[in-house]
Design an enzyme around this catalytic site. Structure first.
Site, PDB file in Angstrom:
ATOM      1  N   LYS A 242       0.814  -1.221   0.000  1.00  0.00           N
ATOM      2  CA  LYS A 242       0.000   0.000   0.000  1.00  0.00           C
ATOM      3  C   LYS A 242       0.841   1.263   0.000  1.00  0.00           C
ATOM      4  O   LYS A 242       1.700   1.465   0.832  1.00  0.00           O
ATOM      5  CB  LYS A 242      -0.913   0.008   1.217  1.00  0.00           C
TER       6      LYS A 242
ATOM      7  N   ILE B 247      -7.638   3.887   9.412  1.00  0.00           N
ATOM      8  CA  ILE B 247      -6.658   4.383  10.366  1.00  0.00           C
ATOM      9  C   ILE B 247      -5.604   3.316  10.649  1.00  0.00           C
ATOM     10  O   ILE B 247      -5.906   2.275  11.239  1.00  0.00           O
ATOM     11  CB  ILE B 247      -7.348   4.907  11.655  1.00  0.00           C
ATOM     12  N   GLU B 248      -4.398   3.598  10.189  1.00  0.00           N
ATOM     13  CA  GLU B 248      -3.298   2.645  10.304  1.00  0.00           C
ATOM     14  C   GLU B 248      -2.004   3.343  10.677  1.00  0.00           C
ATOM     15  O   GLU B 248      -1.885   4.565  10.605  1.00  0.00           O
ATOM     16  CB  GLU B 248      -3.090   1.901   8.974  1.00  0.00           C
ATOM     17  N   ASN B 249      -1.037   2.538  11.058  1.00  0.00           N
ATOM     18  CA  ASN B 249       0.343   2.975  11.209  1.00  0.00           C
ATOM     19  C   ASN B 249       0.453   4.187  12.135  1.00  0.00           C
ATOM     20  O   ASN B 249       0.064   4.123  13.291  1.00  0.00           O
ATOM     21  CB  ASN B 249       0.934   3.238   9.814  1.00  0.00           C
TER      22      ASN B 249
END
Length: 331
Positions: free
Chosen positions: A7, A150-152
């Site tokens: 991604k 919502i990631e990282n």
């Protein structure tokens, strides 16, 4: 939290942006034939900045889907949203694709975030500014739903988590009828400590999304059955939602979602078509809010037995096999 494969990915402000947004929404040329609102939860991801994406209207004709989750809206180095952080929201290829989808009777859900890239939750240093950035996109396209992936760096930061929650609470208050999905990673038993913390922050702040959506892959499952593990993770999420919000089983299920991956993941797992079909059965039985996957770009067989990547799934399949399953979901 594990990544998806490869991604790349204030009231015054809102009042000013509404006028600008009305003009942009007019440019977006919504179709006379509106997408079926009952199918809004079935919106597989299409990423125009990744690999060799298929033509959206060809996908619709072949697979029967009406909705797409368009990845990704990111920051341009400041608290300003752009596609992938570098392509203008309107006037370019992204808008042309959106126009074609709407012209064919479909619609889109922009996804904010993803694993890589410059996050609005970090660049916007207040909840009001972040809400303004979200609102700019909502206005530009006259949206019916948004996805907060919502990631990282946005996910593993308590300050940013609270900022996102507070911004979404403002968006909820200012956009009647807009559906808000919050998508996050998971462990095999359900949300990890960061996911549980996000749910608690939302409940304590008075915000409830339409769907808490799990990405049940890239969690070291190896050769285990991914349908079984997806249901296990989902049941773990149900338990956390019941505890946080005081909901019944049925209410919890109706605020949940699944965002799987098709084919080979980058953690030694395989989501087979039969796994995804079993997930669909589970989602329909429990009336989940959302049922999708990453990504249509990969919904085809690799040429000459090649490895999975941005353009193919790494398994034997017919084109759009997973998209056809997703299109059957109506909540």
């Amino acid at each position: 939290m594990r990544s998806r494969m490869l991604k790349i990915a204030t009231a015054a402000f809102a009042a000013g942006s509404l006028a600008l947004g009305a003009a942009a929404a007019a440019q977006a040329a919504p179709s006379a034939v509106q997408a079926d609102p009952a199918s809004i939860g079935a919106a597989p991801y299409l990423y125009l900045g990744w690999g060799n994406p298929q033509k959206a209207t060809d996908i619709m004709k072949a697979a029967g889907n009406q909705w797409f989750t368009m990845a990704f809206v990111l920051a341009d180095g400041s608290c300003n949203p752009k596609w992938d952080g570098n392509r203008s929201l309107t006037g370019g290829n992204d808008q042309s694709v959106i126009n074609s989808i709407r012209g064919a009777g479909g619609d889109i859900i922009p996804s904010f975030g993803g694993w890589d890239g410059d996050k609005l939750g970090l660049r916007c240093t207040s909840a009001s500014a972040l809400a303004g950035a979200y609102q700019k996109v909502i206005n530009a396209f006259g949206l019916k739903a948004i996805d907060i992936d919502i990631e990282n760096t946005e996910f593993q930061n308590n300050t940013v988590q609270q900022r996102v929650v507070d911004a979404l609470k403002t968006i909820r208050a200012n956009n009647a009828g807009l559906k808000i999905y919050v998508t996050m990673g998971t462990e095999q038993t359900g949300p990890d400590s960061w996911g549980s913390g996000l749910i608690t922050k939302a409940k304590n702040s008075g915000f409830t999304p339409d769907g808490w959506v799990l990405m049940p892959f890239d969690f070291g499952a190896g050769s285990a059955n991914m349908a079984t593990l997806t249901q296990k993770a989902s049941e773990g999420l149900k338990g956390k939602l019941k505890t946080a919000y005081g909901w019944s089983d049925d209410t919890a299920y109706r605020h949940m979602g699944i965002s799987s991956m098709n084919g080979k993941t980058d953690d030694g797992e395989t989501v087979r078509l039969s796994d995804y079909q079993a997930m669909l059965t589970y989602a329909q039985q429990h009336h989940l809010a959302r049922f999708t996957f990453w990504a249509i770009n990969r919904d085809r067989q690799c040429s000459s037995g090649g490895d999975a990547g941005s353009d193919c799934s790494g398994i034997t399949q017919t084109p759009y096999a997973f998209t056809k399953v997703a299109a059957q979901f109506h909540g």
